[in-house]
Design a protein around this motif. Structure first.
Motif, PDB file in Angstrom:
ATOM      1  N   SER A 299      89.716  -9.075  79.744  1.00  0.00           N
ATOM      2  CA  SER A 299      89.017  -8.049  80.514  1.00  0.00           C
ATOM      3  C   SER A 299      87.680  -8.595  80.949  1.00  0.00           C
ATOM      4  N   GLY A 300      87.625  -9.052  82.167  1.00  0.00           N
ATOM      5  CA  GLY A 300      86.393  -9.672  82.623  1.00  0.00           C
ATOM      6  C   GLY A 300      85.889  -9.067  83.900  1.00  0.00           C
ATOM      7  N   ARG A 301      85.973  -7.776  84.021  1.00  0.00           N
ATOM      8  CA  ARG A 301      85.507  -7.169  85.265  1.00  0.00           C
ATOM      9  C   ARG A 301      84.039  -7.442  85.470  1.00  0.00           C
ATOM     10  N   THR A 302      83.729  -7.885  86.651  1.00  0.00           N
ATOM     11  CA  THR A 302      82.356  -8.251  86.923  1.00  0.00           C
ATOM     12  C   THR A 302      81.540  -7.009  87.221  1.00  0.00           C
ATOM     13  N   ALA A 303      80.265  -7.139  86.963  1.00  0.00           N
ATOM     14  CA  ALA A 303      79.381  -6.001  87.207  1.00  0.00           C
ATOM     15  C   ALA A 303      79.246  -5.754  88.707  1.00  0.00           C
ATOM     16  N   GLU A 304      78.986  -4.533  89.052  1.00  0.00           N
ATOM     17  CA  GLU A 304      78.862  -4.195  90.463  1.00  0.00           C
ATOM     18  C   GLU A 304      77.407  -4.184  90.884  1.00  0.00           C
ATOM     19  N   SER A 305      76.686  -5.161  90.401  1.00  0.00           N
ATOM     20  CA  SER A 305      75.250  -5.088  90.626  1.00  0.00           C
ATOM     21  C   SER A 305      74.829  -5.658  91.970  1.00  0.00           C
ATOM     22  N   GLY A 306      75.683  -6.505  92.577  1.00  0.00           N
ATOM     23  CA  GLY A 306      75.291  -7.178  93.811  1.00  0.00           C
ATOM     24  C   GLY A 306      75.018  -6.216  94.954  1.00  0.00           C
ATOM     25  N   ALA A 307      74.367  -6.755  95.983  1.00  0.00           N
ATOM     26  CA  ALA A 307      74.119  -5.953  97.184  1.00  0.00           C
ATOM     27  C   ALA A 307      75.379  -5.933  98.029  1.00  0.00           C
ATOM     28  N   VAL A 308      75.472  -4.946  98.894  1.00  0.00           N
ATOM     29  CA  VAL A 308      76.623  -4.879  99.784  1.00  0.00           C
ATOM     30  C   VAL A 308      76.648  -6.132 100.651  1.00  0.00           C
ATOM     31  N   ALA A 309      77.773  -6.842 100.634  1.00  0.00           N
ATOM     32  CA  ALA A 309      77.854  -8.086 101.382  1.00  0.00           C
ATOM     33  C   ALA A 309      78.759  -7.940 102.597  1.00  0.00           C
ATOM     34  N   LEU A 310      79.890  -7.273 102.402  1.00  0.00           N
ATOM     35  CA  LEU A 310      80.848  -7.156 103.500  1.00  0.00           C
ATOM     36  C   LEU A 310      80.989  -5.695 103.897  1.00  0.00           C
ATOM     37  N   VAL A 311      80.814  -5.443 105.171  1.00  0.00           N
ATOM     38  CA  VAL A 311      80.984  -4.086 105.685  1.00  0.00           C
ATOM     39  C   VAL A 311      82.087  -4.121 106.732  1.00  0.00           C
ATOM     40  N   VAL A 312      83.117  -3.326 106.539  1.00  0.00           N
ATOM     41  CA  VAL A 312      84.204  -3.255 107.510  1.00  0.00           C
ATOM     42  C   VAL A 312      84.175  -1.865 108.119  1.00  0.00           C
ATOM     43  N   ARG A 313      84.149  -1.819 109.458  1.00  0.00           N
ATOM     44  CA  ARG A 313      83.989  -0.526 110.110  1.00  0.00           C
ATOM     45  C   ARG A 313      85.116  -0.249 111.095  1.00  0.00           C
ATOM     46  N   GLY A 314      85.891   0.753 110.805  1.00  0.00           N
ATOM     47  CA  GLY A 314      86.893   1.247 111.746  1.00  0.00           C
ATOM     48  C   GLY A 314      87.885   0.221 112.236  1.00  0.00           C
ATOM     49  N   LEU A 315      88.268  -0.708 111.365  1.00  0.00           N
ATOM     50  CA  LEU A 315      89.171  -1.777 111.768  1.00  0.00           C
ATOM     51  C   LEU A 315      90.542  -1.210 112.151  1.00  0.00           C
ATOM     52  N   THR A 316      90.997  -1.547 113.358  1.00  0.00           N
ATOM     53  CA  THR A 316      92.268  -1.021 113.850  1.00  0.00           C
ATOM     54  C   THR A 316      93.066  -2.135 114.513  1.00  0.00           C
ATOM     55  N   THR A 317      94.317  -2.259 114.102  1.00  0.00           N
ATOM     56  CA  THR A 317      95.257  -3.157 114.773  1.00  0.00           C
ATOM     57  C   THR A 317      96.528  -2.347 114.943  1.00  0.00           C
ATOM     58  N   ASP A 318      97.617  -3.000 115.392  1.00  0.00           N
ATOM     59  CA  ASP A 318      98.809  -2.171 115.553  1.00  0.00           C
ATOM     60  C   ASP A 318      99.383  -1.739 114.198  1.00  0.00           C
ATOM     61  N   ARG A 319      98.859  -2.267 113.120  1.00  0.00           N
ATOM     62  CA  ARG A 319      99.335  -1.822 111.821  1.00  0.00           C
ATOM     63  C   ARG A 319      98.245  -1.263 110.916  1.00  0.00           C
ATOM     64  N   LEU A 320      97.030  -1.265 111.402  1.00  0.00           N
ATOM     65  CA  LEU A 320      95.930  -0.718 110.606  1.00  0.00           C
ATOM     66  C   LEU A 320      95.288   0.421 111.374  1.00  0.00           C
ATOM     67  N   ARG A 321      94.957   1.480 110.651  1.00  0.00           N
ATOM     68  CA  ARG A 321      94.341   2.602 111.334  1.00  0.00           C
ATOM     69  C   ARG A 321      92.958   2.860 110.767  1.00  0.00           C
ATOM     70  N   ASP A 322      91.961   2.517 111.544  1.00  0.00           N
ATOM     71  CA  ASP A 322      90.601   2.934 111.254  1.00  0.00           C
ATOM     72  C   ASP A 322      90.213   2.665 109.803  1.00  0.00           C
ATOM     73  N   VAL A 323      90.293   1.423 109.394  1.00  0.00           N
ATOM     74  CA  VAL A 323      89.985   1.074 108.007  1.00  0.00           C
ATOM     75  C   VAL A 323      88.499   0.738 107.867  1.00  0.00           C
ATOM     76  N   SER A 324      87.823   1.474 107.021  1.00  0.00           N
ATOM     77  CA  SER A 324      86.404   1.206 106.766  1.00  0.00           C
ATOM     78  C   SER A 324      86.178   1.100 105.272  1.00  0.00           C
ATOM     79  N   PHE A 325      85.378   0.130 104.867  1.00  0.00           N
ATOM     80  CA  PHE A 325      84.985   0.041 103.453  1.00  0.00           C
ATOM     81  C   PHE A 325      83.849  -0.977 103.338  1.00  0.00           C
ATOM     82  N   THR A 326      83.220  -0.991 102.198  1.00  0.00           N
ATOM     83  CA  THR A 326      82.209  -2.023 101.941  1.00  0.00           C
ATOM     84  C   THR A 326      82.542  -2.707 100.632  1.00  0.00           C
ATOM     85  N   VAL A 327      82.134  -3.936 100.508  1.00  0.00           N
ATOM     86  CA  VAL A 327      82.309  -4.666  99.252  1.00  0.00           C
ATOM     87  C   VAL A 327      80.992  -5.340  98.903  1.00  0.00           C
TER      88      VAL A 327
END
Ligand SMILES: Nc1ncnc2c1ncn2[C@@H]1O[C@H](COP(=O)(O)OP(=O)(O)OP(=O)(O)O)[C@@H](O)[C@H]1O
Ligand SMILES: [Mg+2]
Lengths: 521, 324
Positions: free
Chosen positions: A268-296
Motif C-alpha cells: 500500500s503505497g498511495r502517494t500523498a495528494e500534496s502536489g499542485a494541480v499539474a494537468l488540467v483537461v477541459r471538455g475533451l471530446t472525440t468521437d468516443r469521448l464526451r466532454d471529459v474534464s478533470f484535473t490531476v
C-alpha cells in the motif's frame, strides 16, 4: 483416472535461449489445469507445442495414452486440441465472422463458401459474450476495428467453435475486464463439466484459484511442481514460481538479483495528494469521448475505471495526441499541451504505454535495445545528433535489469521475447524517458507477479518524483492498489469519481455495473 | 512516433475512399479520352478500345490475387508471352485445333504458376526475386518456341473477338466474364485463405489455414489469368509475338496499386484493379491521341502513371495519419 494429456521431456531451443528444457505436464479430462510460471519460463512455448504451432526439438506427447505426433496446427485440430494464443491470431482485415470460422469455413459444393452457415456458427460462439459488445455482435466488422479485449473474445469464440477436447487458454483473460472474465469462467466450467480439459495460463492468481483444479509450475523451461490448488496457498504458489530468479540474460551472467526483493515491495503505497494541480483537461471530446474534464495533481495516480471500452483507452490516446479531437483542450503546468501528434506530446513530456502493444507499442522485428532506447534517444544525443552506442546499450541494459526482462541478447528482435517480456520492453522504453505525464493502458498485462510489483514500484516512484500518472487497467486489484483517485467512465463520459477510501474492488465493480443498461452480466 | 496508430474504424473508410479515387480517375480518363479521340463513343472505336483492354484487365486480376496473398509476380508478362506463343503454335491457323490451343495456354499458365508458387512457398525465396528470375526462364522458353513473330490465329477467332452480341462488343463481354470469374472466386474458400495469408500468415497458420498450399494456389490462379490474357492477346493481334507480354508485368502491378489493393497483401480486391487497368489503357490512348510527339510518348505516359499512382496512394496516407 487415466491421463488425457501427458507431455514429458519437452525441449525447445531458440538460438541462445532454451525455452523448454524437459518440461512435463499431465492432466485429466474434466479438469482445469493451470500452467504457471514467471515471464519467459516457457508456458506459451509449451502451449504451442500442444497446439502444433511449435514443433519441439524432442519430447513426447500422449493423448489418451496414445503417442501423438503434432507436426502442425492441423494435427492438433485432428486430436481435438484448440488454442487461444497469447499473441492474438486474429486477422485484422477479415471480419469477425470470417475470423471465427477461419480455416474451417463451412462450404457448399466445390469449396464455395456458405456465408449463412458461417454467420450462424460465429453468432453461436459469440452469443455468450454479447454483453462485451454492448449487446450487438459485430459479426461483419473487420477484427482490426475492435479493441484488444473484444479481439480476445473473438479468439476465444474461434477456439470454442472448434469444439475441442483440450482447450488451451494462454493468458486469454489478459485484456478482459472482470465481467467478461466471469462469462469466460462460466463457459470454462461448463466445458469442464462436459469432460473437456482446459489448460489455463494467467498471471492473475486470483483467477487461477477461482477457476483451476490443479497447477503445474514452470521455471526456466522445466516443470518444478504440480500442485492441488485446493490445498495450496497463494504464497506457496508464488514461492514456487519465484524461488529462483528469472534466468539472467546471457550477456551478464549471474548478475546478483534476488527475486525476493520484488515480493517484498510495499503493497500500500498511495502517494500523498500534496502536489499542485499539474494537468488540467477541459471538455475533451472525440468521437468516443464526451466532454471529459478533470484535473490531476503532480504526484497523483489517477485511475480510469468502468466497463471495458467506455473510452478509457481513447482518453489516453487523446492525451497522447493520437486521436482526432473535436473539442476541448489540456494544460500541463499551465501551458497548453499539444494534442495534435504523438511526437509533439512526447516532446512535451507525455508518455504512453499503449494497450495494444503489437500495433502501437513496439517495432516487433527491431532489436530489443533499439526498442528500449528509441523513445528517449534525444535525451542522450549529444548536440542533438550523435548517439553513443555504449550509452544506448547502458540505458537499455539498466532497464532490462530493473524489470528483469528475460532476453537472450539485446540484439534479438523484440518479437522473439515472451509476451510478458515484450510488455516490459514497451514499459521500459517510456520509463527511460523520464516523462512528466505517464499514460498507462493496462501496463501489467501479461506480466508475472514479481515484475508486476516492480512495475507498481516504478509507477509509484514516478509519481513520487512528481509525475502525473493516469492508469487504465482491466484489473480492479491494480486500480485499487495504485490509484489515489478513480474516474469511472461510461460511454465516453465521466460518470463517477471515487476517492481514497471509496476505491475498493467491490465499489469499482458496482459503480461500473450500476450504470450499465439492463445489468445483463 | 511511428505511424502505427490506427484507431478504430479508420480502415474501412480508407478502403472506400480509395475505391472512390479509382472511379474518379476512370471518369476523368474517359472524359479526356472522349474529348481527344474522334468518335470515342462510336461502335467501332469502342470495340477496338475494349479489344485492347482485355489482356491488361485479365493479367491485373491475376496480379491482384498474388498480391493479396502477400506476394508479387514479376513473371506474369512472360507467362502471357509463353502461353500465347505455345497456343499459336498449337492452333496454327486451324479452327478445329482451337480447344487444344486454349488447353495448352491454360496448361502453360498452370505450370508456370505452380513453379512460381513452389519456389516462393517451399523454397522460400523472396517473391520479387524468385519471379523476376523465373520470368527469364519463361521468356527464354517463349523464344525457343517461337523465335520470331509469326504463326496465325484462325480468322474466325479474330473476327468473333471484334464482333458484338446483342449490341455489346465481345471484348466488353470478356471483361464482364473476368469480373464474374472474380466474383465467383471471392466466394470460394481459396480466396478467403488468400486474404488471410496475405493479411497475417502466422495467424492464418495457427488458424488451420494451409498457408503454403494457399500461396501456391495464388500463383497458379495468377498463371491461369495470365493464360486468359494470352488468349485475348492472340485474338486481338491474330498472330504470335515472343515479346508481346514484356510491358504487361509492370502495368499489372500499377493497375493493382491504382485499384487500391495494398502491396503488403491481405487488403483490396480485383474490382479496383480492373478499373485501374482500364485507366492505364485509357492513359495510353490519351497520350496517343493528344498528338504527343513519338519521342515523348513514353515519358508522358510514365508521368501520368506516376500521377495516377500518387492519387491512388493519398487515401492510404490519410489512413496512416488519423491523428492529423
Ligand atoms: N520465436 C522465438 N524466437 C526466439 N526466442 C523465443 C521465441 N519464442 C519464445 N522464445 C523465448 O523462449 C522463452 C520462453 O518464452 P515463452 O513465450 O514460452 O514464455 P512464457 O512463459 O509464455 O512467458 P510470458 O509469461 O511472458 O508469456 C523466452 O525466453 C523467449 O524469449
Ligand atoms: Mg506466454
Amino acid at each position: 483416472m487415466s491421463a488425457l494429456l501427458e507431455m514429458t521431456g519437452v525441449r525447445k531451443r531458440y538460438g541462445g535461449v532454451q525455452a523448454l528444457d524437459g518440461a512435463s505436464l499431465t492432466a485429466v479430462r474434466g479438469e482445469v489445469h493451470a500452467l504457471l510460471g514467471p515471464n519467459g519460463s516457457g508456458k506459451s512455448t509449451l502451449d504451442k507445442t500442444l497446439a502444433g504451432t511449435v514443433v519441439p526439438d524432442s519430447g513426447e506427447i500422449r493423448i489418451d495414452g496414445a503417442e501423438a505426433r503434432i507436426g502442425g496446427p492441423r494435427d492438433a485440430h485432428a486430436l481435438g486440441i484448440a488454442a487461444v494464443y497469447q499473441q492474438l491470431s486474429v486477422v485484422g482485415d477479415l471480419t469477425v465472422t470470417q475470423n471465427v470460422v477461419l480455416g474451417l469455413e463451412p462450404a457448399r459444393r466445390l469449396g464455395f463458401l456458405d456465408h449463412r452457415a458461417a454467420r450462424v456458427r460465429a453468432a453461436t460462439a459469440l452469443e455468450r459474450f454479447a454483453a462485451a459488445f454492448s449487446g450487438r455482435l459485430p459479426l461483419d466488422r473487420p477484427a482490426a476495428s475492435l479493441g484488444p479485449g473484444e479481439q480476445q473474445i473473438v479468439e476465444v469464440a474461434k477456439a470454442l467453435a472448434r469444439e475441442p477436447r483440450v482447450l488451451v487458454l494462454d493468458e486469454a483473460t489478459a485484456s478482459l475486464h472482470k465481467e467478461q472474465v466471469e462469462v469466460l469462467f462460466e463457459v470454462v466450467r461448463e466445458l469442464r463439466a462436459a469432460g473437456v480439459l482446459v489448460v489455463f495460463t494467467s498471471h492473475r492468481l486470483d483467477e487461477v484459484f477461482a477457476l483451476c483444479d490443479r497447477a503445474t509450475v514452470l521455471r526456466n523451461g522445466r516443470t518444478v511442481a504440480t500442485v492441488d490448488l485446493s490445498s495450496t496457498t497463494e504464497d506457496a504458489l508464488v514461492q514456487l514460481m519465484v524461488a529462483a530468479p528469472a534466468q539472467t540474460p546471457v550477456e551478464t551472467p549471474d548478475a546478483p538479483q534476488g527475486a525476493s526483493r520484488h515480493v517484498e515491495a510495499p503493497v500500500s503505497g498511495r502517494t500523498a495528494e500534496s502536489g499542485a494541480v499539474a494537468l488540467v483537461v477541459r471538455g475533451l471530446t472525440t468521437d468516443r469521448l464526451r466532454d471529459v474534464s478533470f484535473t490531476v495533481r503532480a504526484g497523483e495516480v489517477l485511475g480510469l475505471g468502468g466497463l471495458q471500452g467506455q473510452g478509457q483507452s481513447e482518453l489516453l490516446l487523446a492525451l497522447f495526441g493520437a486521436a482526432r479531437i473535436t473539442a476541448g483542450d489540456a494544460l500541463l503546468d499551465g501551458k497548453a499541451l499539444p494534442l495534435t501528434s504523438p511526437a509533439r506530446a512526447a516532446r512535451a513530456g507525455v508518455a504512453l504505454v499503449p494497450g495494444d502493444r503489437a500495433r502501437q507499442g513496439m517495432f516487433a522485428s527491431r532489436p530489443i535495445q533499439e526498442n528500449l532506447s528509441l523513445a528517449s534517444m534525444r535525451r542522450r544525443a549529444r548536440l542533438k545528433l550523435a548517439l553513443s552506442a555504449a550509452a544506448e546499450r547502458r540505458a537499455a541494459r539498466s532497464m532490462v535489469e530493473r524489470l528483469s526482462i528475460k532476453i537472450g541478447s539485446l540484439n534479438d528482435p523484440v518479437a522473439t521475447l515472451s509476451g510478458g517480456n515484450q510488455q516490459k520492453v514497451v514499459i521500459g522504453k517510456w520509463l527511460l524517458d523520464q516523462p512528466r505525464v505517464v499514460l498507462l493502458d493496462d501496463p501489467a498485462k501479461g506480466v508475472d507477479v514479481a515484475a508486476k510489483e516492480e512495475i507498481y514500484a516504478i509507477v509509484r516512484g514516478l509519481a513520487a518524483e512528481g509525475a502525473v500518472v493516469i492508469l487504465n487497467s482491466s484489473d480492479n486489484r491494480e486500480l485499487t492498489e495504485l490509484s489515489d483517485r478513480v474516474l469511472v467512465l461510461f460511454e465516453g463520459a465521466v460518470a463517477e469519481e471515487l476517492t481514497a477510501a471509496s476505491i475498493t474492488e467491490n465499489r469499482l465493480v458496482s459503480s461500473a455495473l450500476r450504470l450499465a443498461p439492463g445489468e445483463t452480466l | 512516433m511511428s505511424g502505427t496508430f490506427s484507431l478504430r474504424g479508420v480502415r474501412l473508410p480508407a478502403v472506400q475512399l480509395s475505391g472512390a479515387a479509382t472511379v474518379g480517375m476512370l471518369v476523368v480518363a474517359v472524359i479526356v479520352n472522349s474529348a481527344l479521340q474522334p468518335n470515342f463513343w462510336s461502335g467501332y472505336a469502342l470495340t477496338s478500345n475494349f479489344a485492347t483492354f482485355v489482356p491488361l484487365v485479365a493479367i491485373a486480376v491475376g496480379q491482384t490475387i498474388v498480391v493479396l496473398s502477400g506476394g508479387i509476380d514479376l513473371s506474369l508478362g512472360a507467362q502471357v508471352t509463353l502461353a500465347s506463343v505455345v497456343a499459336v503454335r498449337v492452333v496454327d491457323g486451324q479452327l478445329d485445333r482451337l480447344p487444344q490451343a486454349v488447353a495448352a495456354a491454360l496448361g502453360v499458365g498452370l505450370v508456370c504458376g505452380a513453379l512460381n508458387g513452389l519456389v516462393v512457398a517451399l523454397v522460400r525465396l523472396q517473391p520479387i526475386v524468385a519471379t523476376f528470375a523465373t520470368s527469364f526462364v519463361f521468356s527464354g522458353l517463349a523464344l525457343v518456341v517461337l523465335p520470331t513473330p509469326g504463326g496465325s490465329v484462325p480468322l474466325e477467332v479474330t473476327t468473333a473477338y471484334r464482333a458484338a452480341v446483342l449490341g455489346l462488343p465481345v471484348a466488353l463481354l470478356a471483361i464482364l466474364g473476368l469480373a464474374l470469374l472474380w466474383w465467383a472466386l471471392r466466394r470460394h474458400r481459396v480466396l478467403r485463405h488468400v486474404y488471410a495469408v496475405g493479411g497475417d500468415p502466422e495467424a492464418a497458420y495457427a488458424s488451420l489455414v494451409p498457408v503454403a498450399r494457399t500461396r501456391v494456389s495464388a500463383y497458379v490462379l495468377g498463371g491461369l489469368f495470365a493464360a486468359l490474357a494470352a488468349l485475348a492477346v492472340l485474338a486481338n493481334t491474330g498472330s504470335g509475338d515472343p515479346f508481346v507480354g514484356n510491358e504487361l508485368t509492370l502495368a499489372s502491378v500499377a493497375a493493382v496499386v491504382i485499384g487500391g489493393t495494398s502491396l503488403a497483401g491481405g487488403r483490396g480486391g480485383a474490382g479496383g484493379s480492373m478499373l485501374g487497368a482500364i485507366v492505364l489503357a485509357l492513359v495510353t490512348n490519351i497520350v496517343f491521341f493528344a498528338d504527343v510527339p513519338t519521342t515523348y510518348r513514353q515519358l508522358v505516359n510514365g508521368a501520368v502513371i506516376i500521377l495516377a499512382l500518387a492519387l491512388a496512394g493519398i487515401p492510404a496516407l490519410q489512413k496512416r495519419r488519423p491523428a492529423a
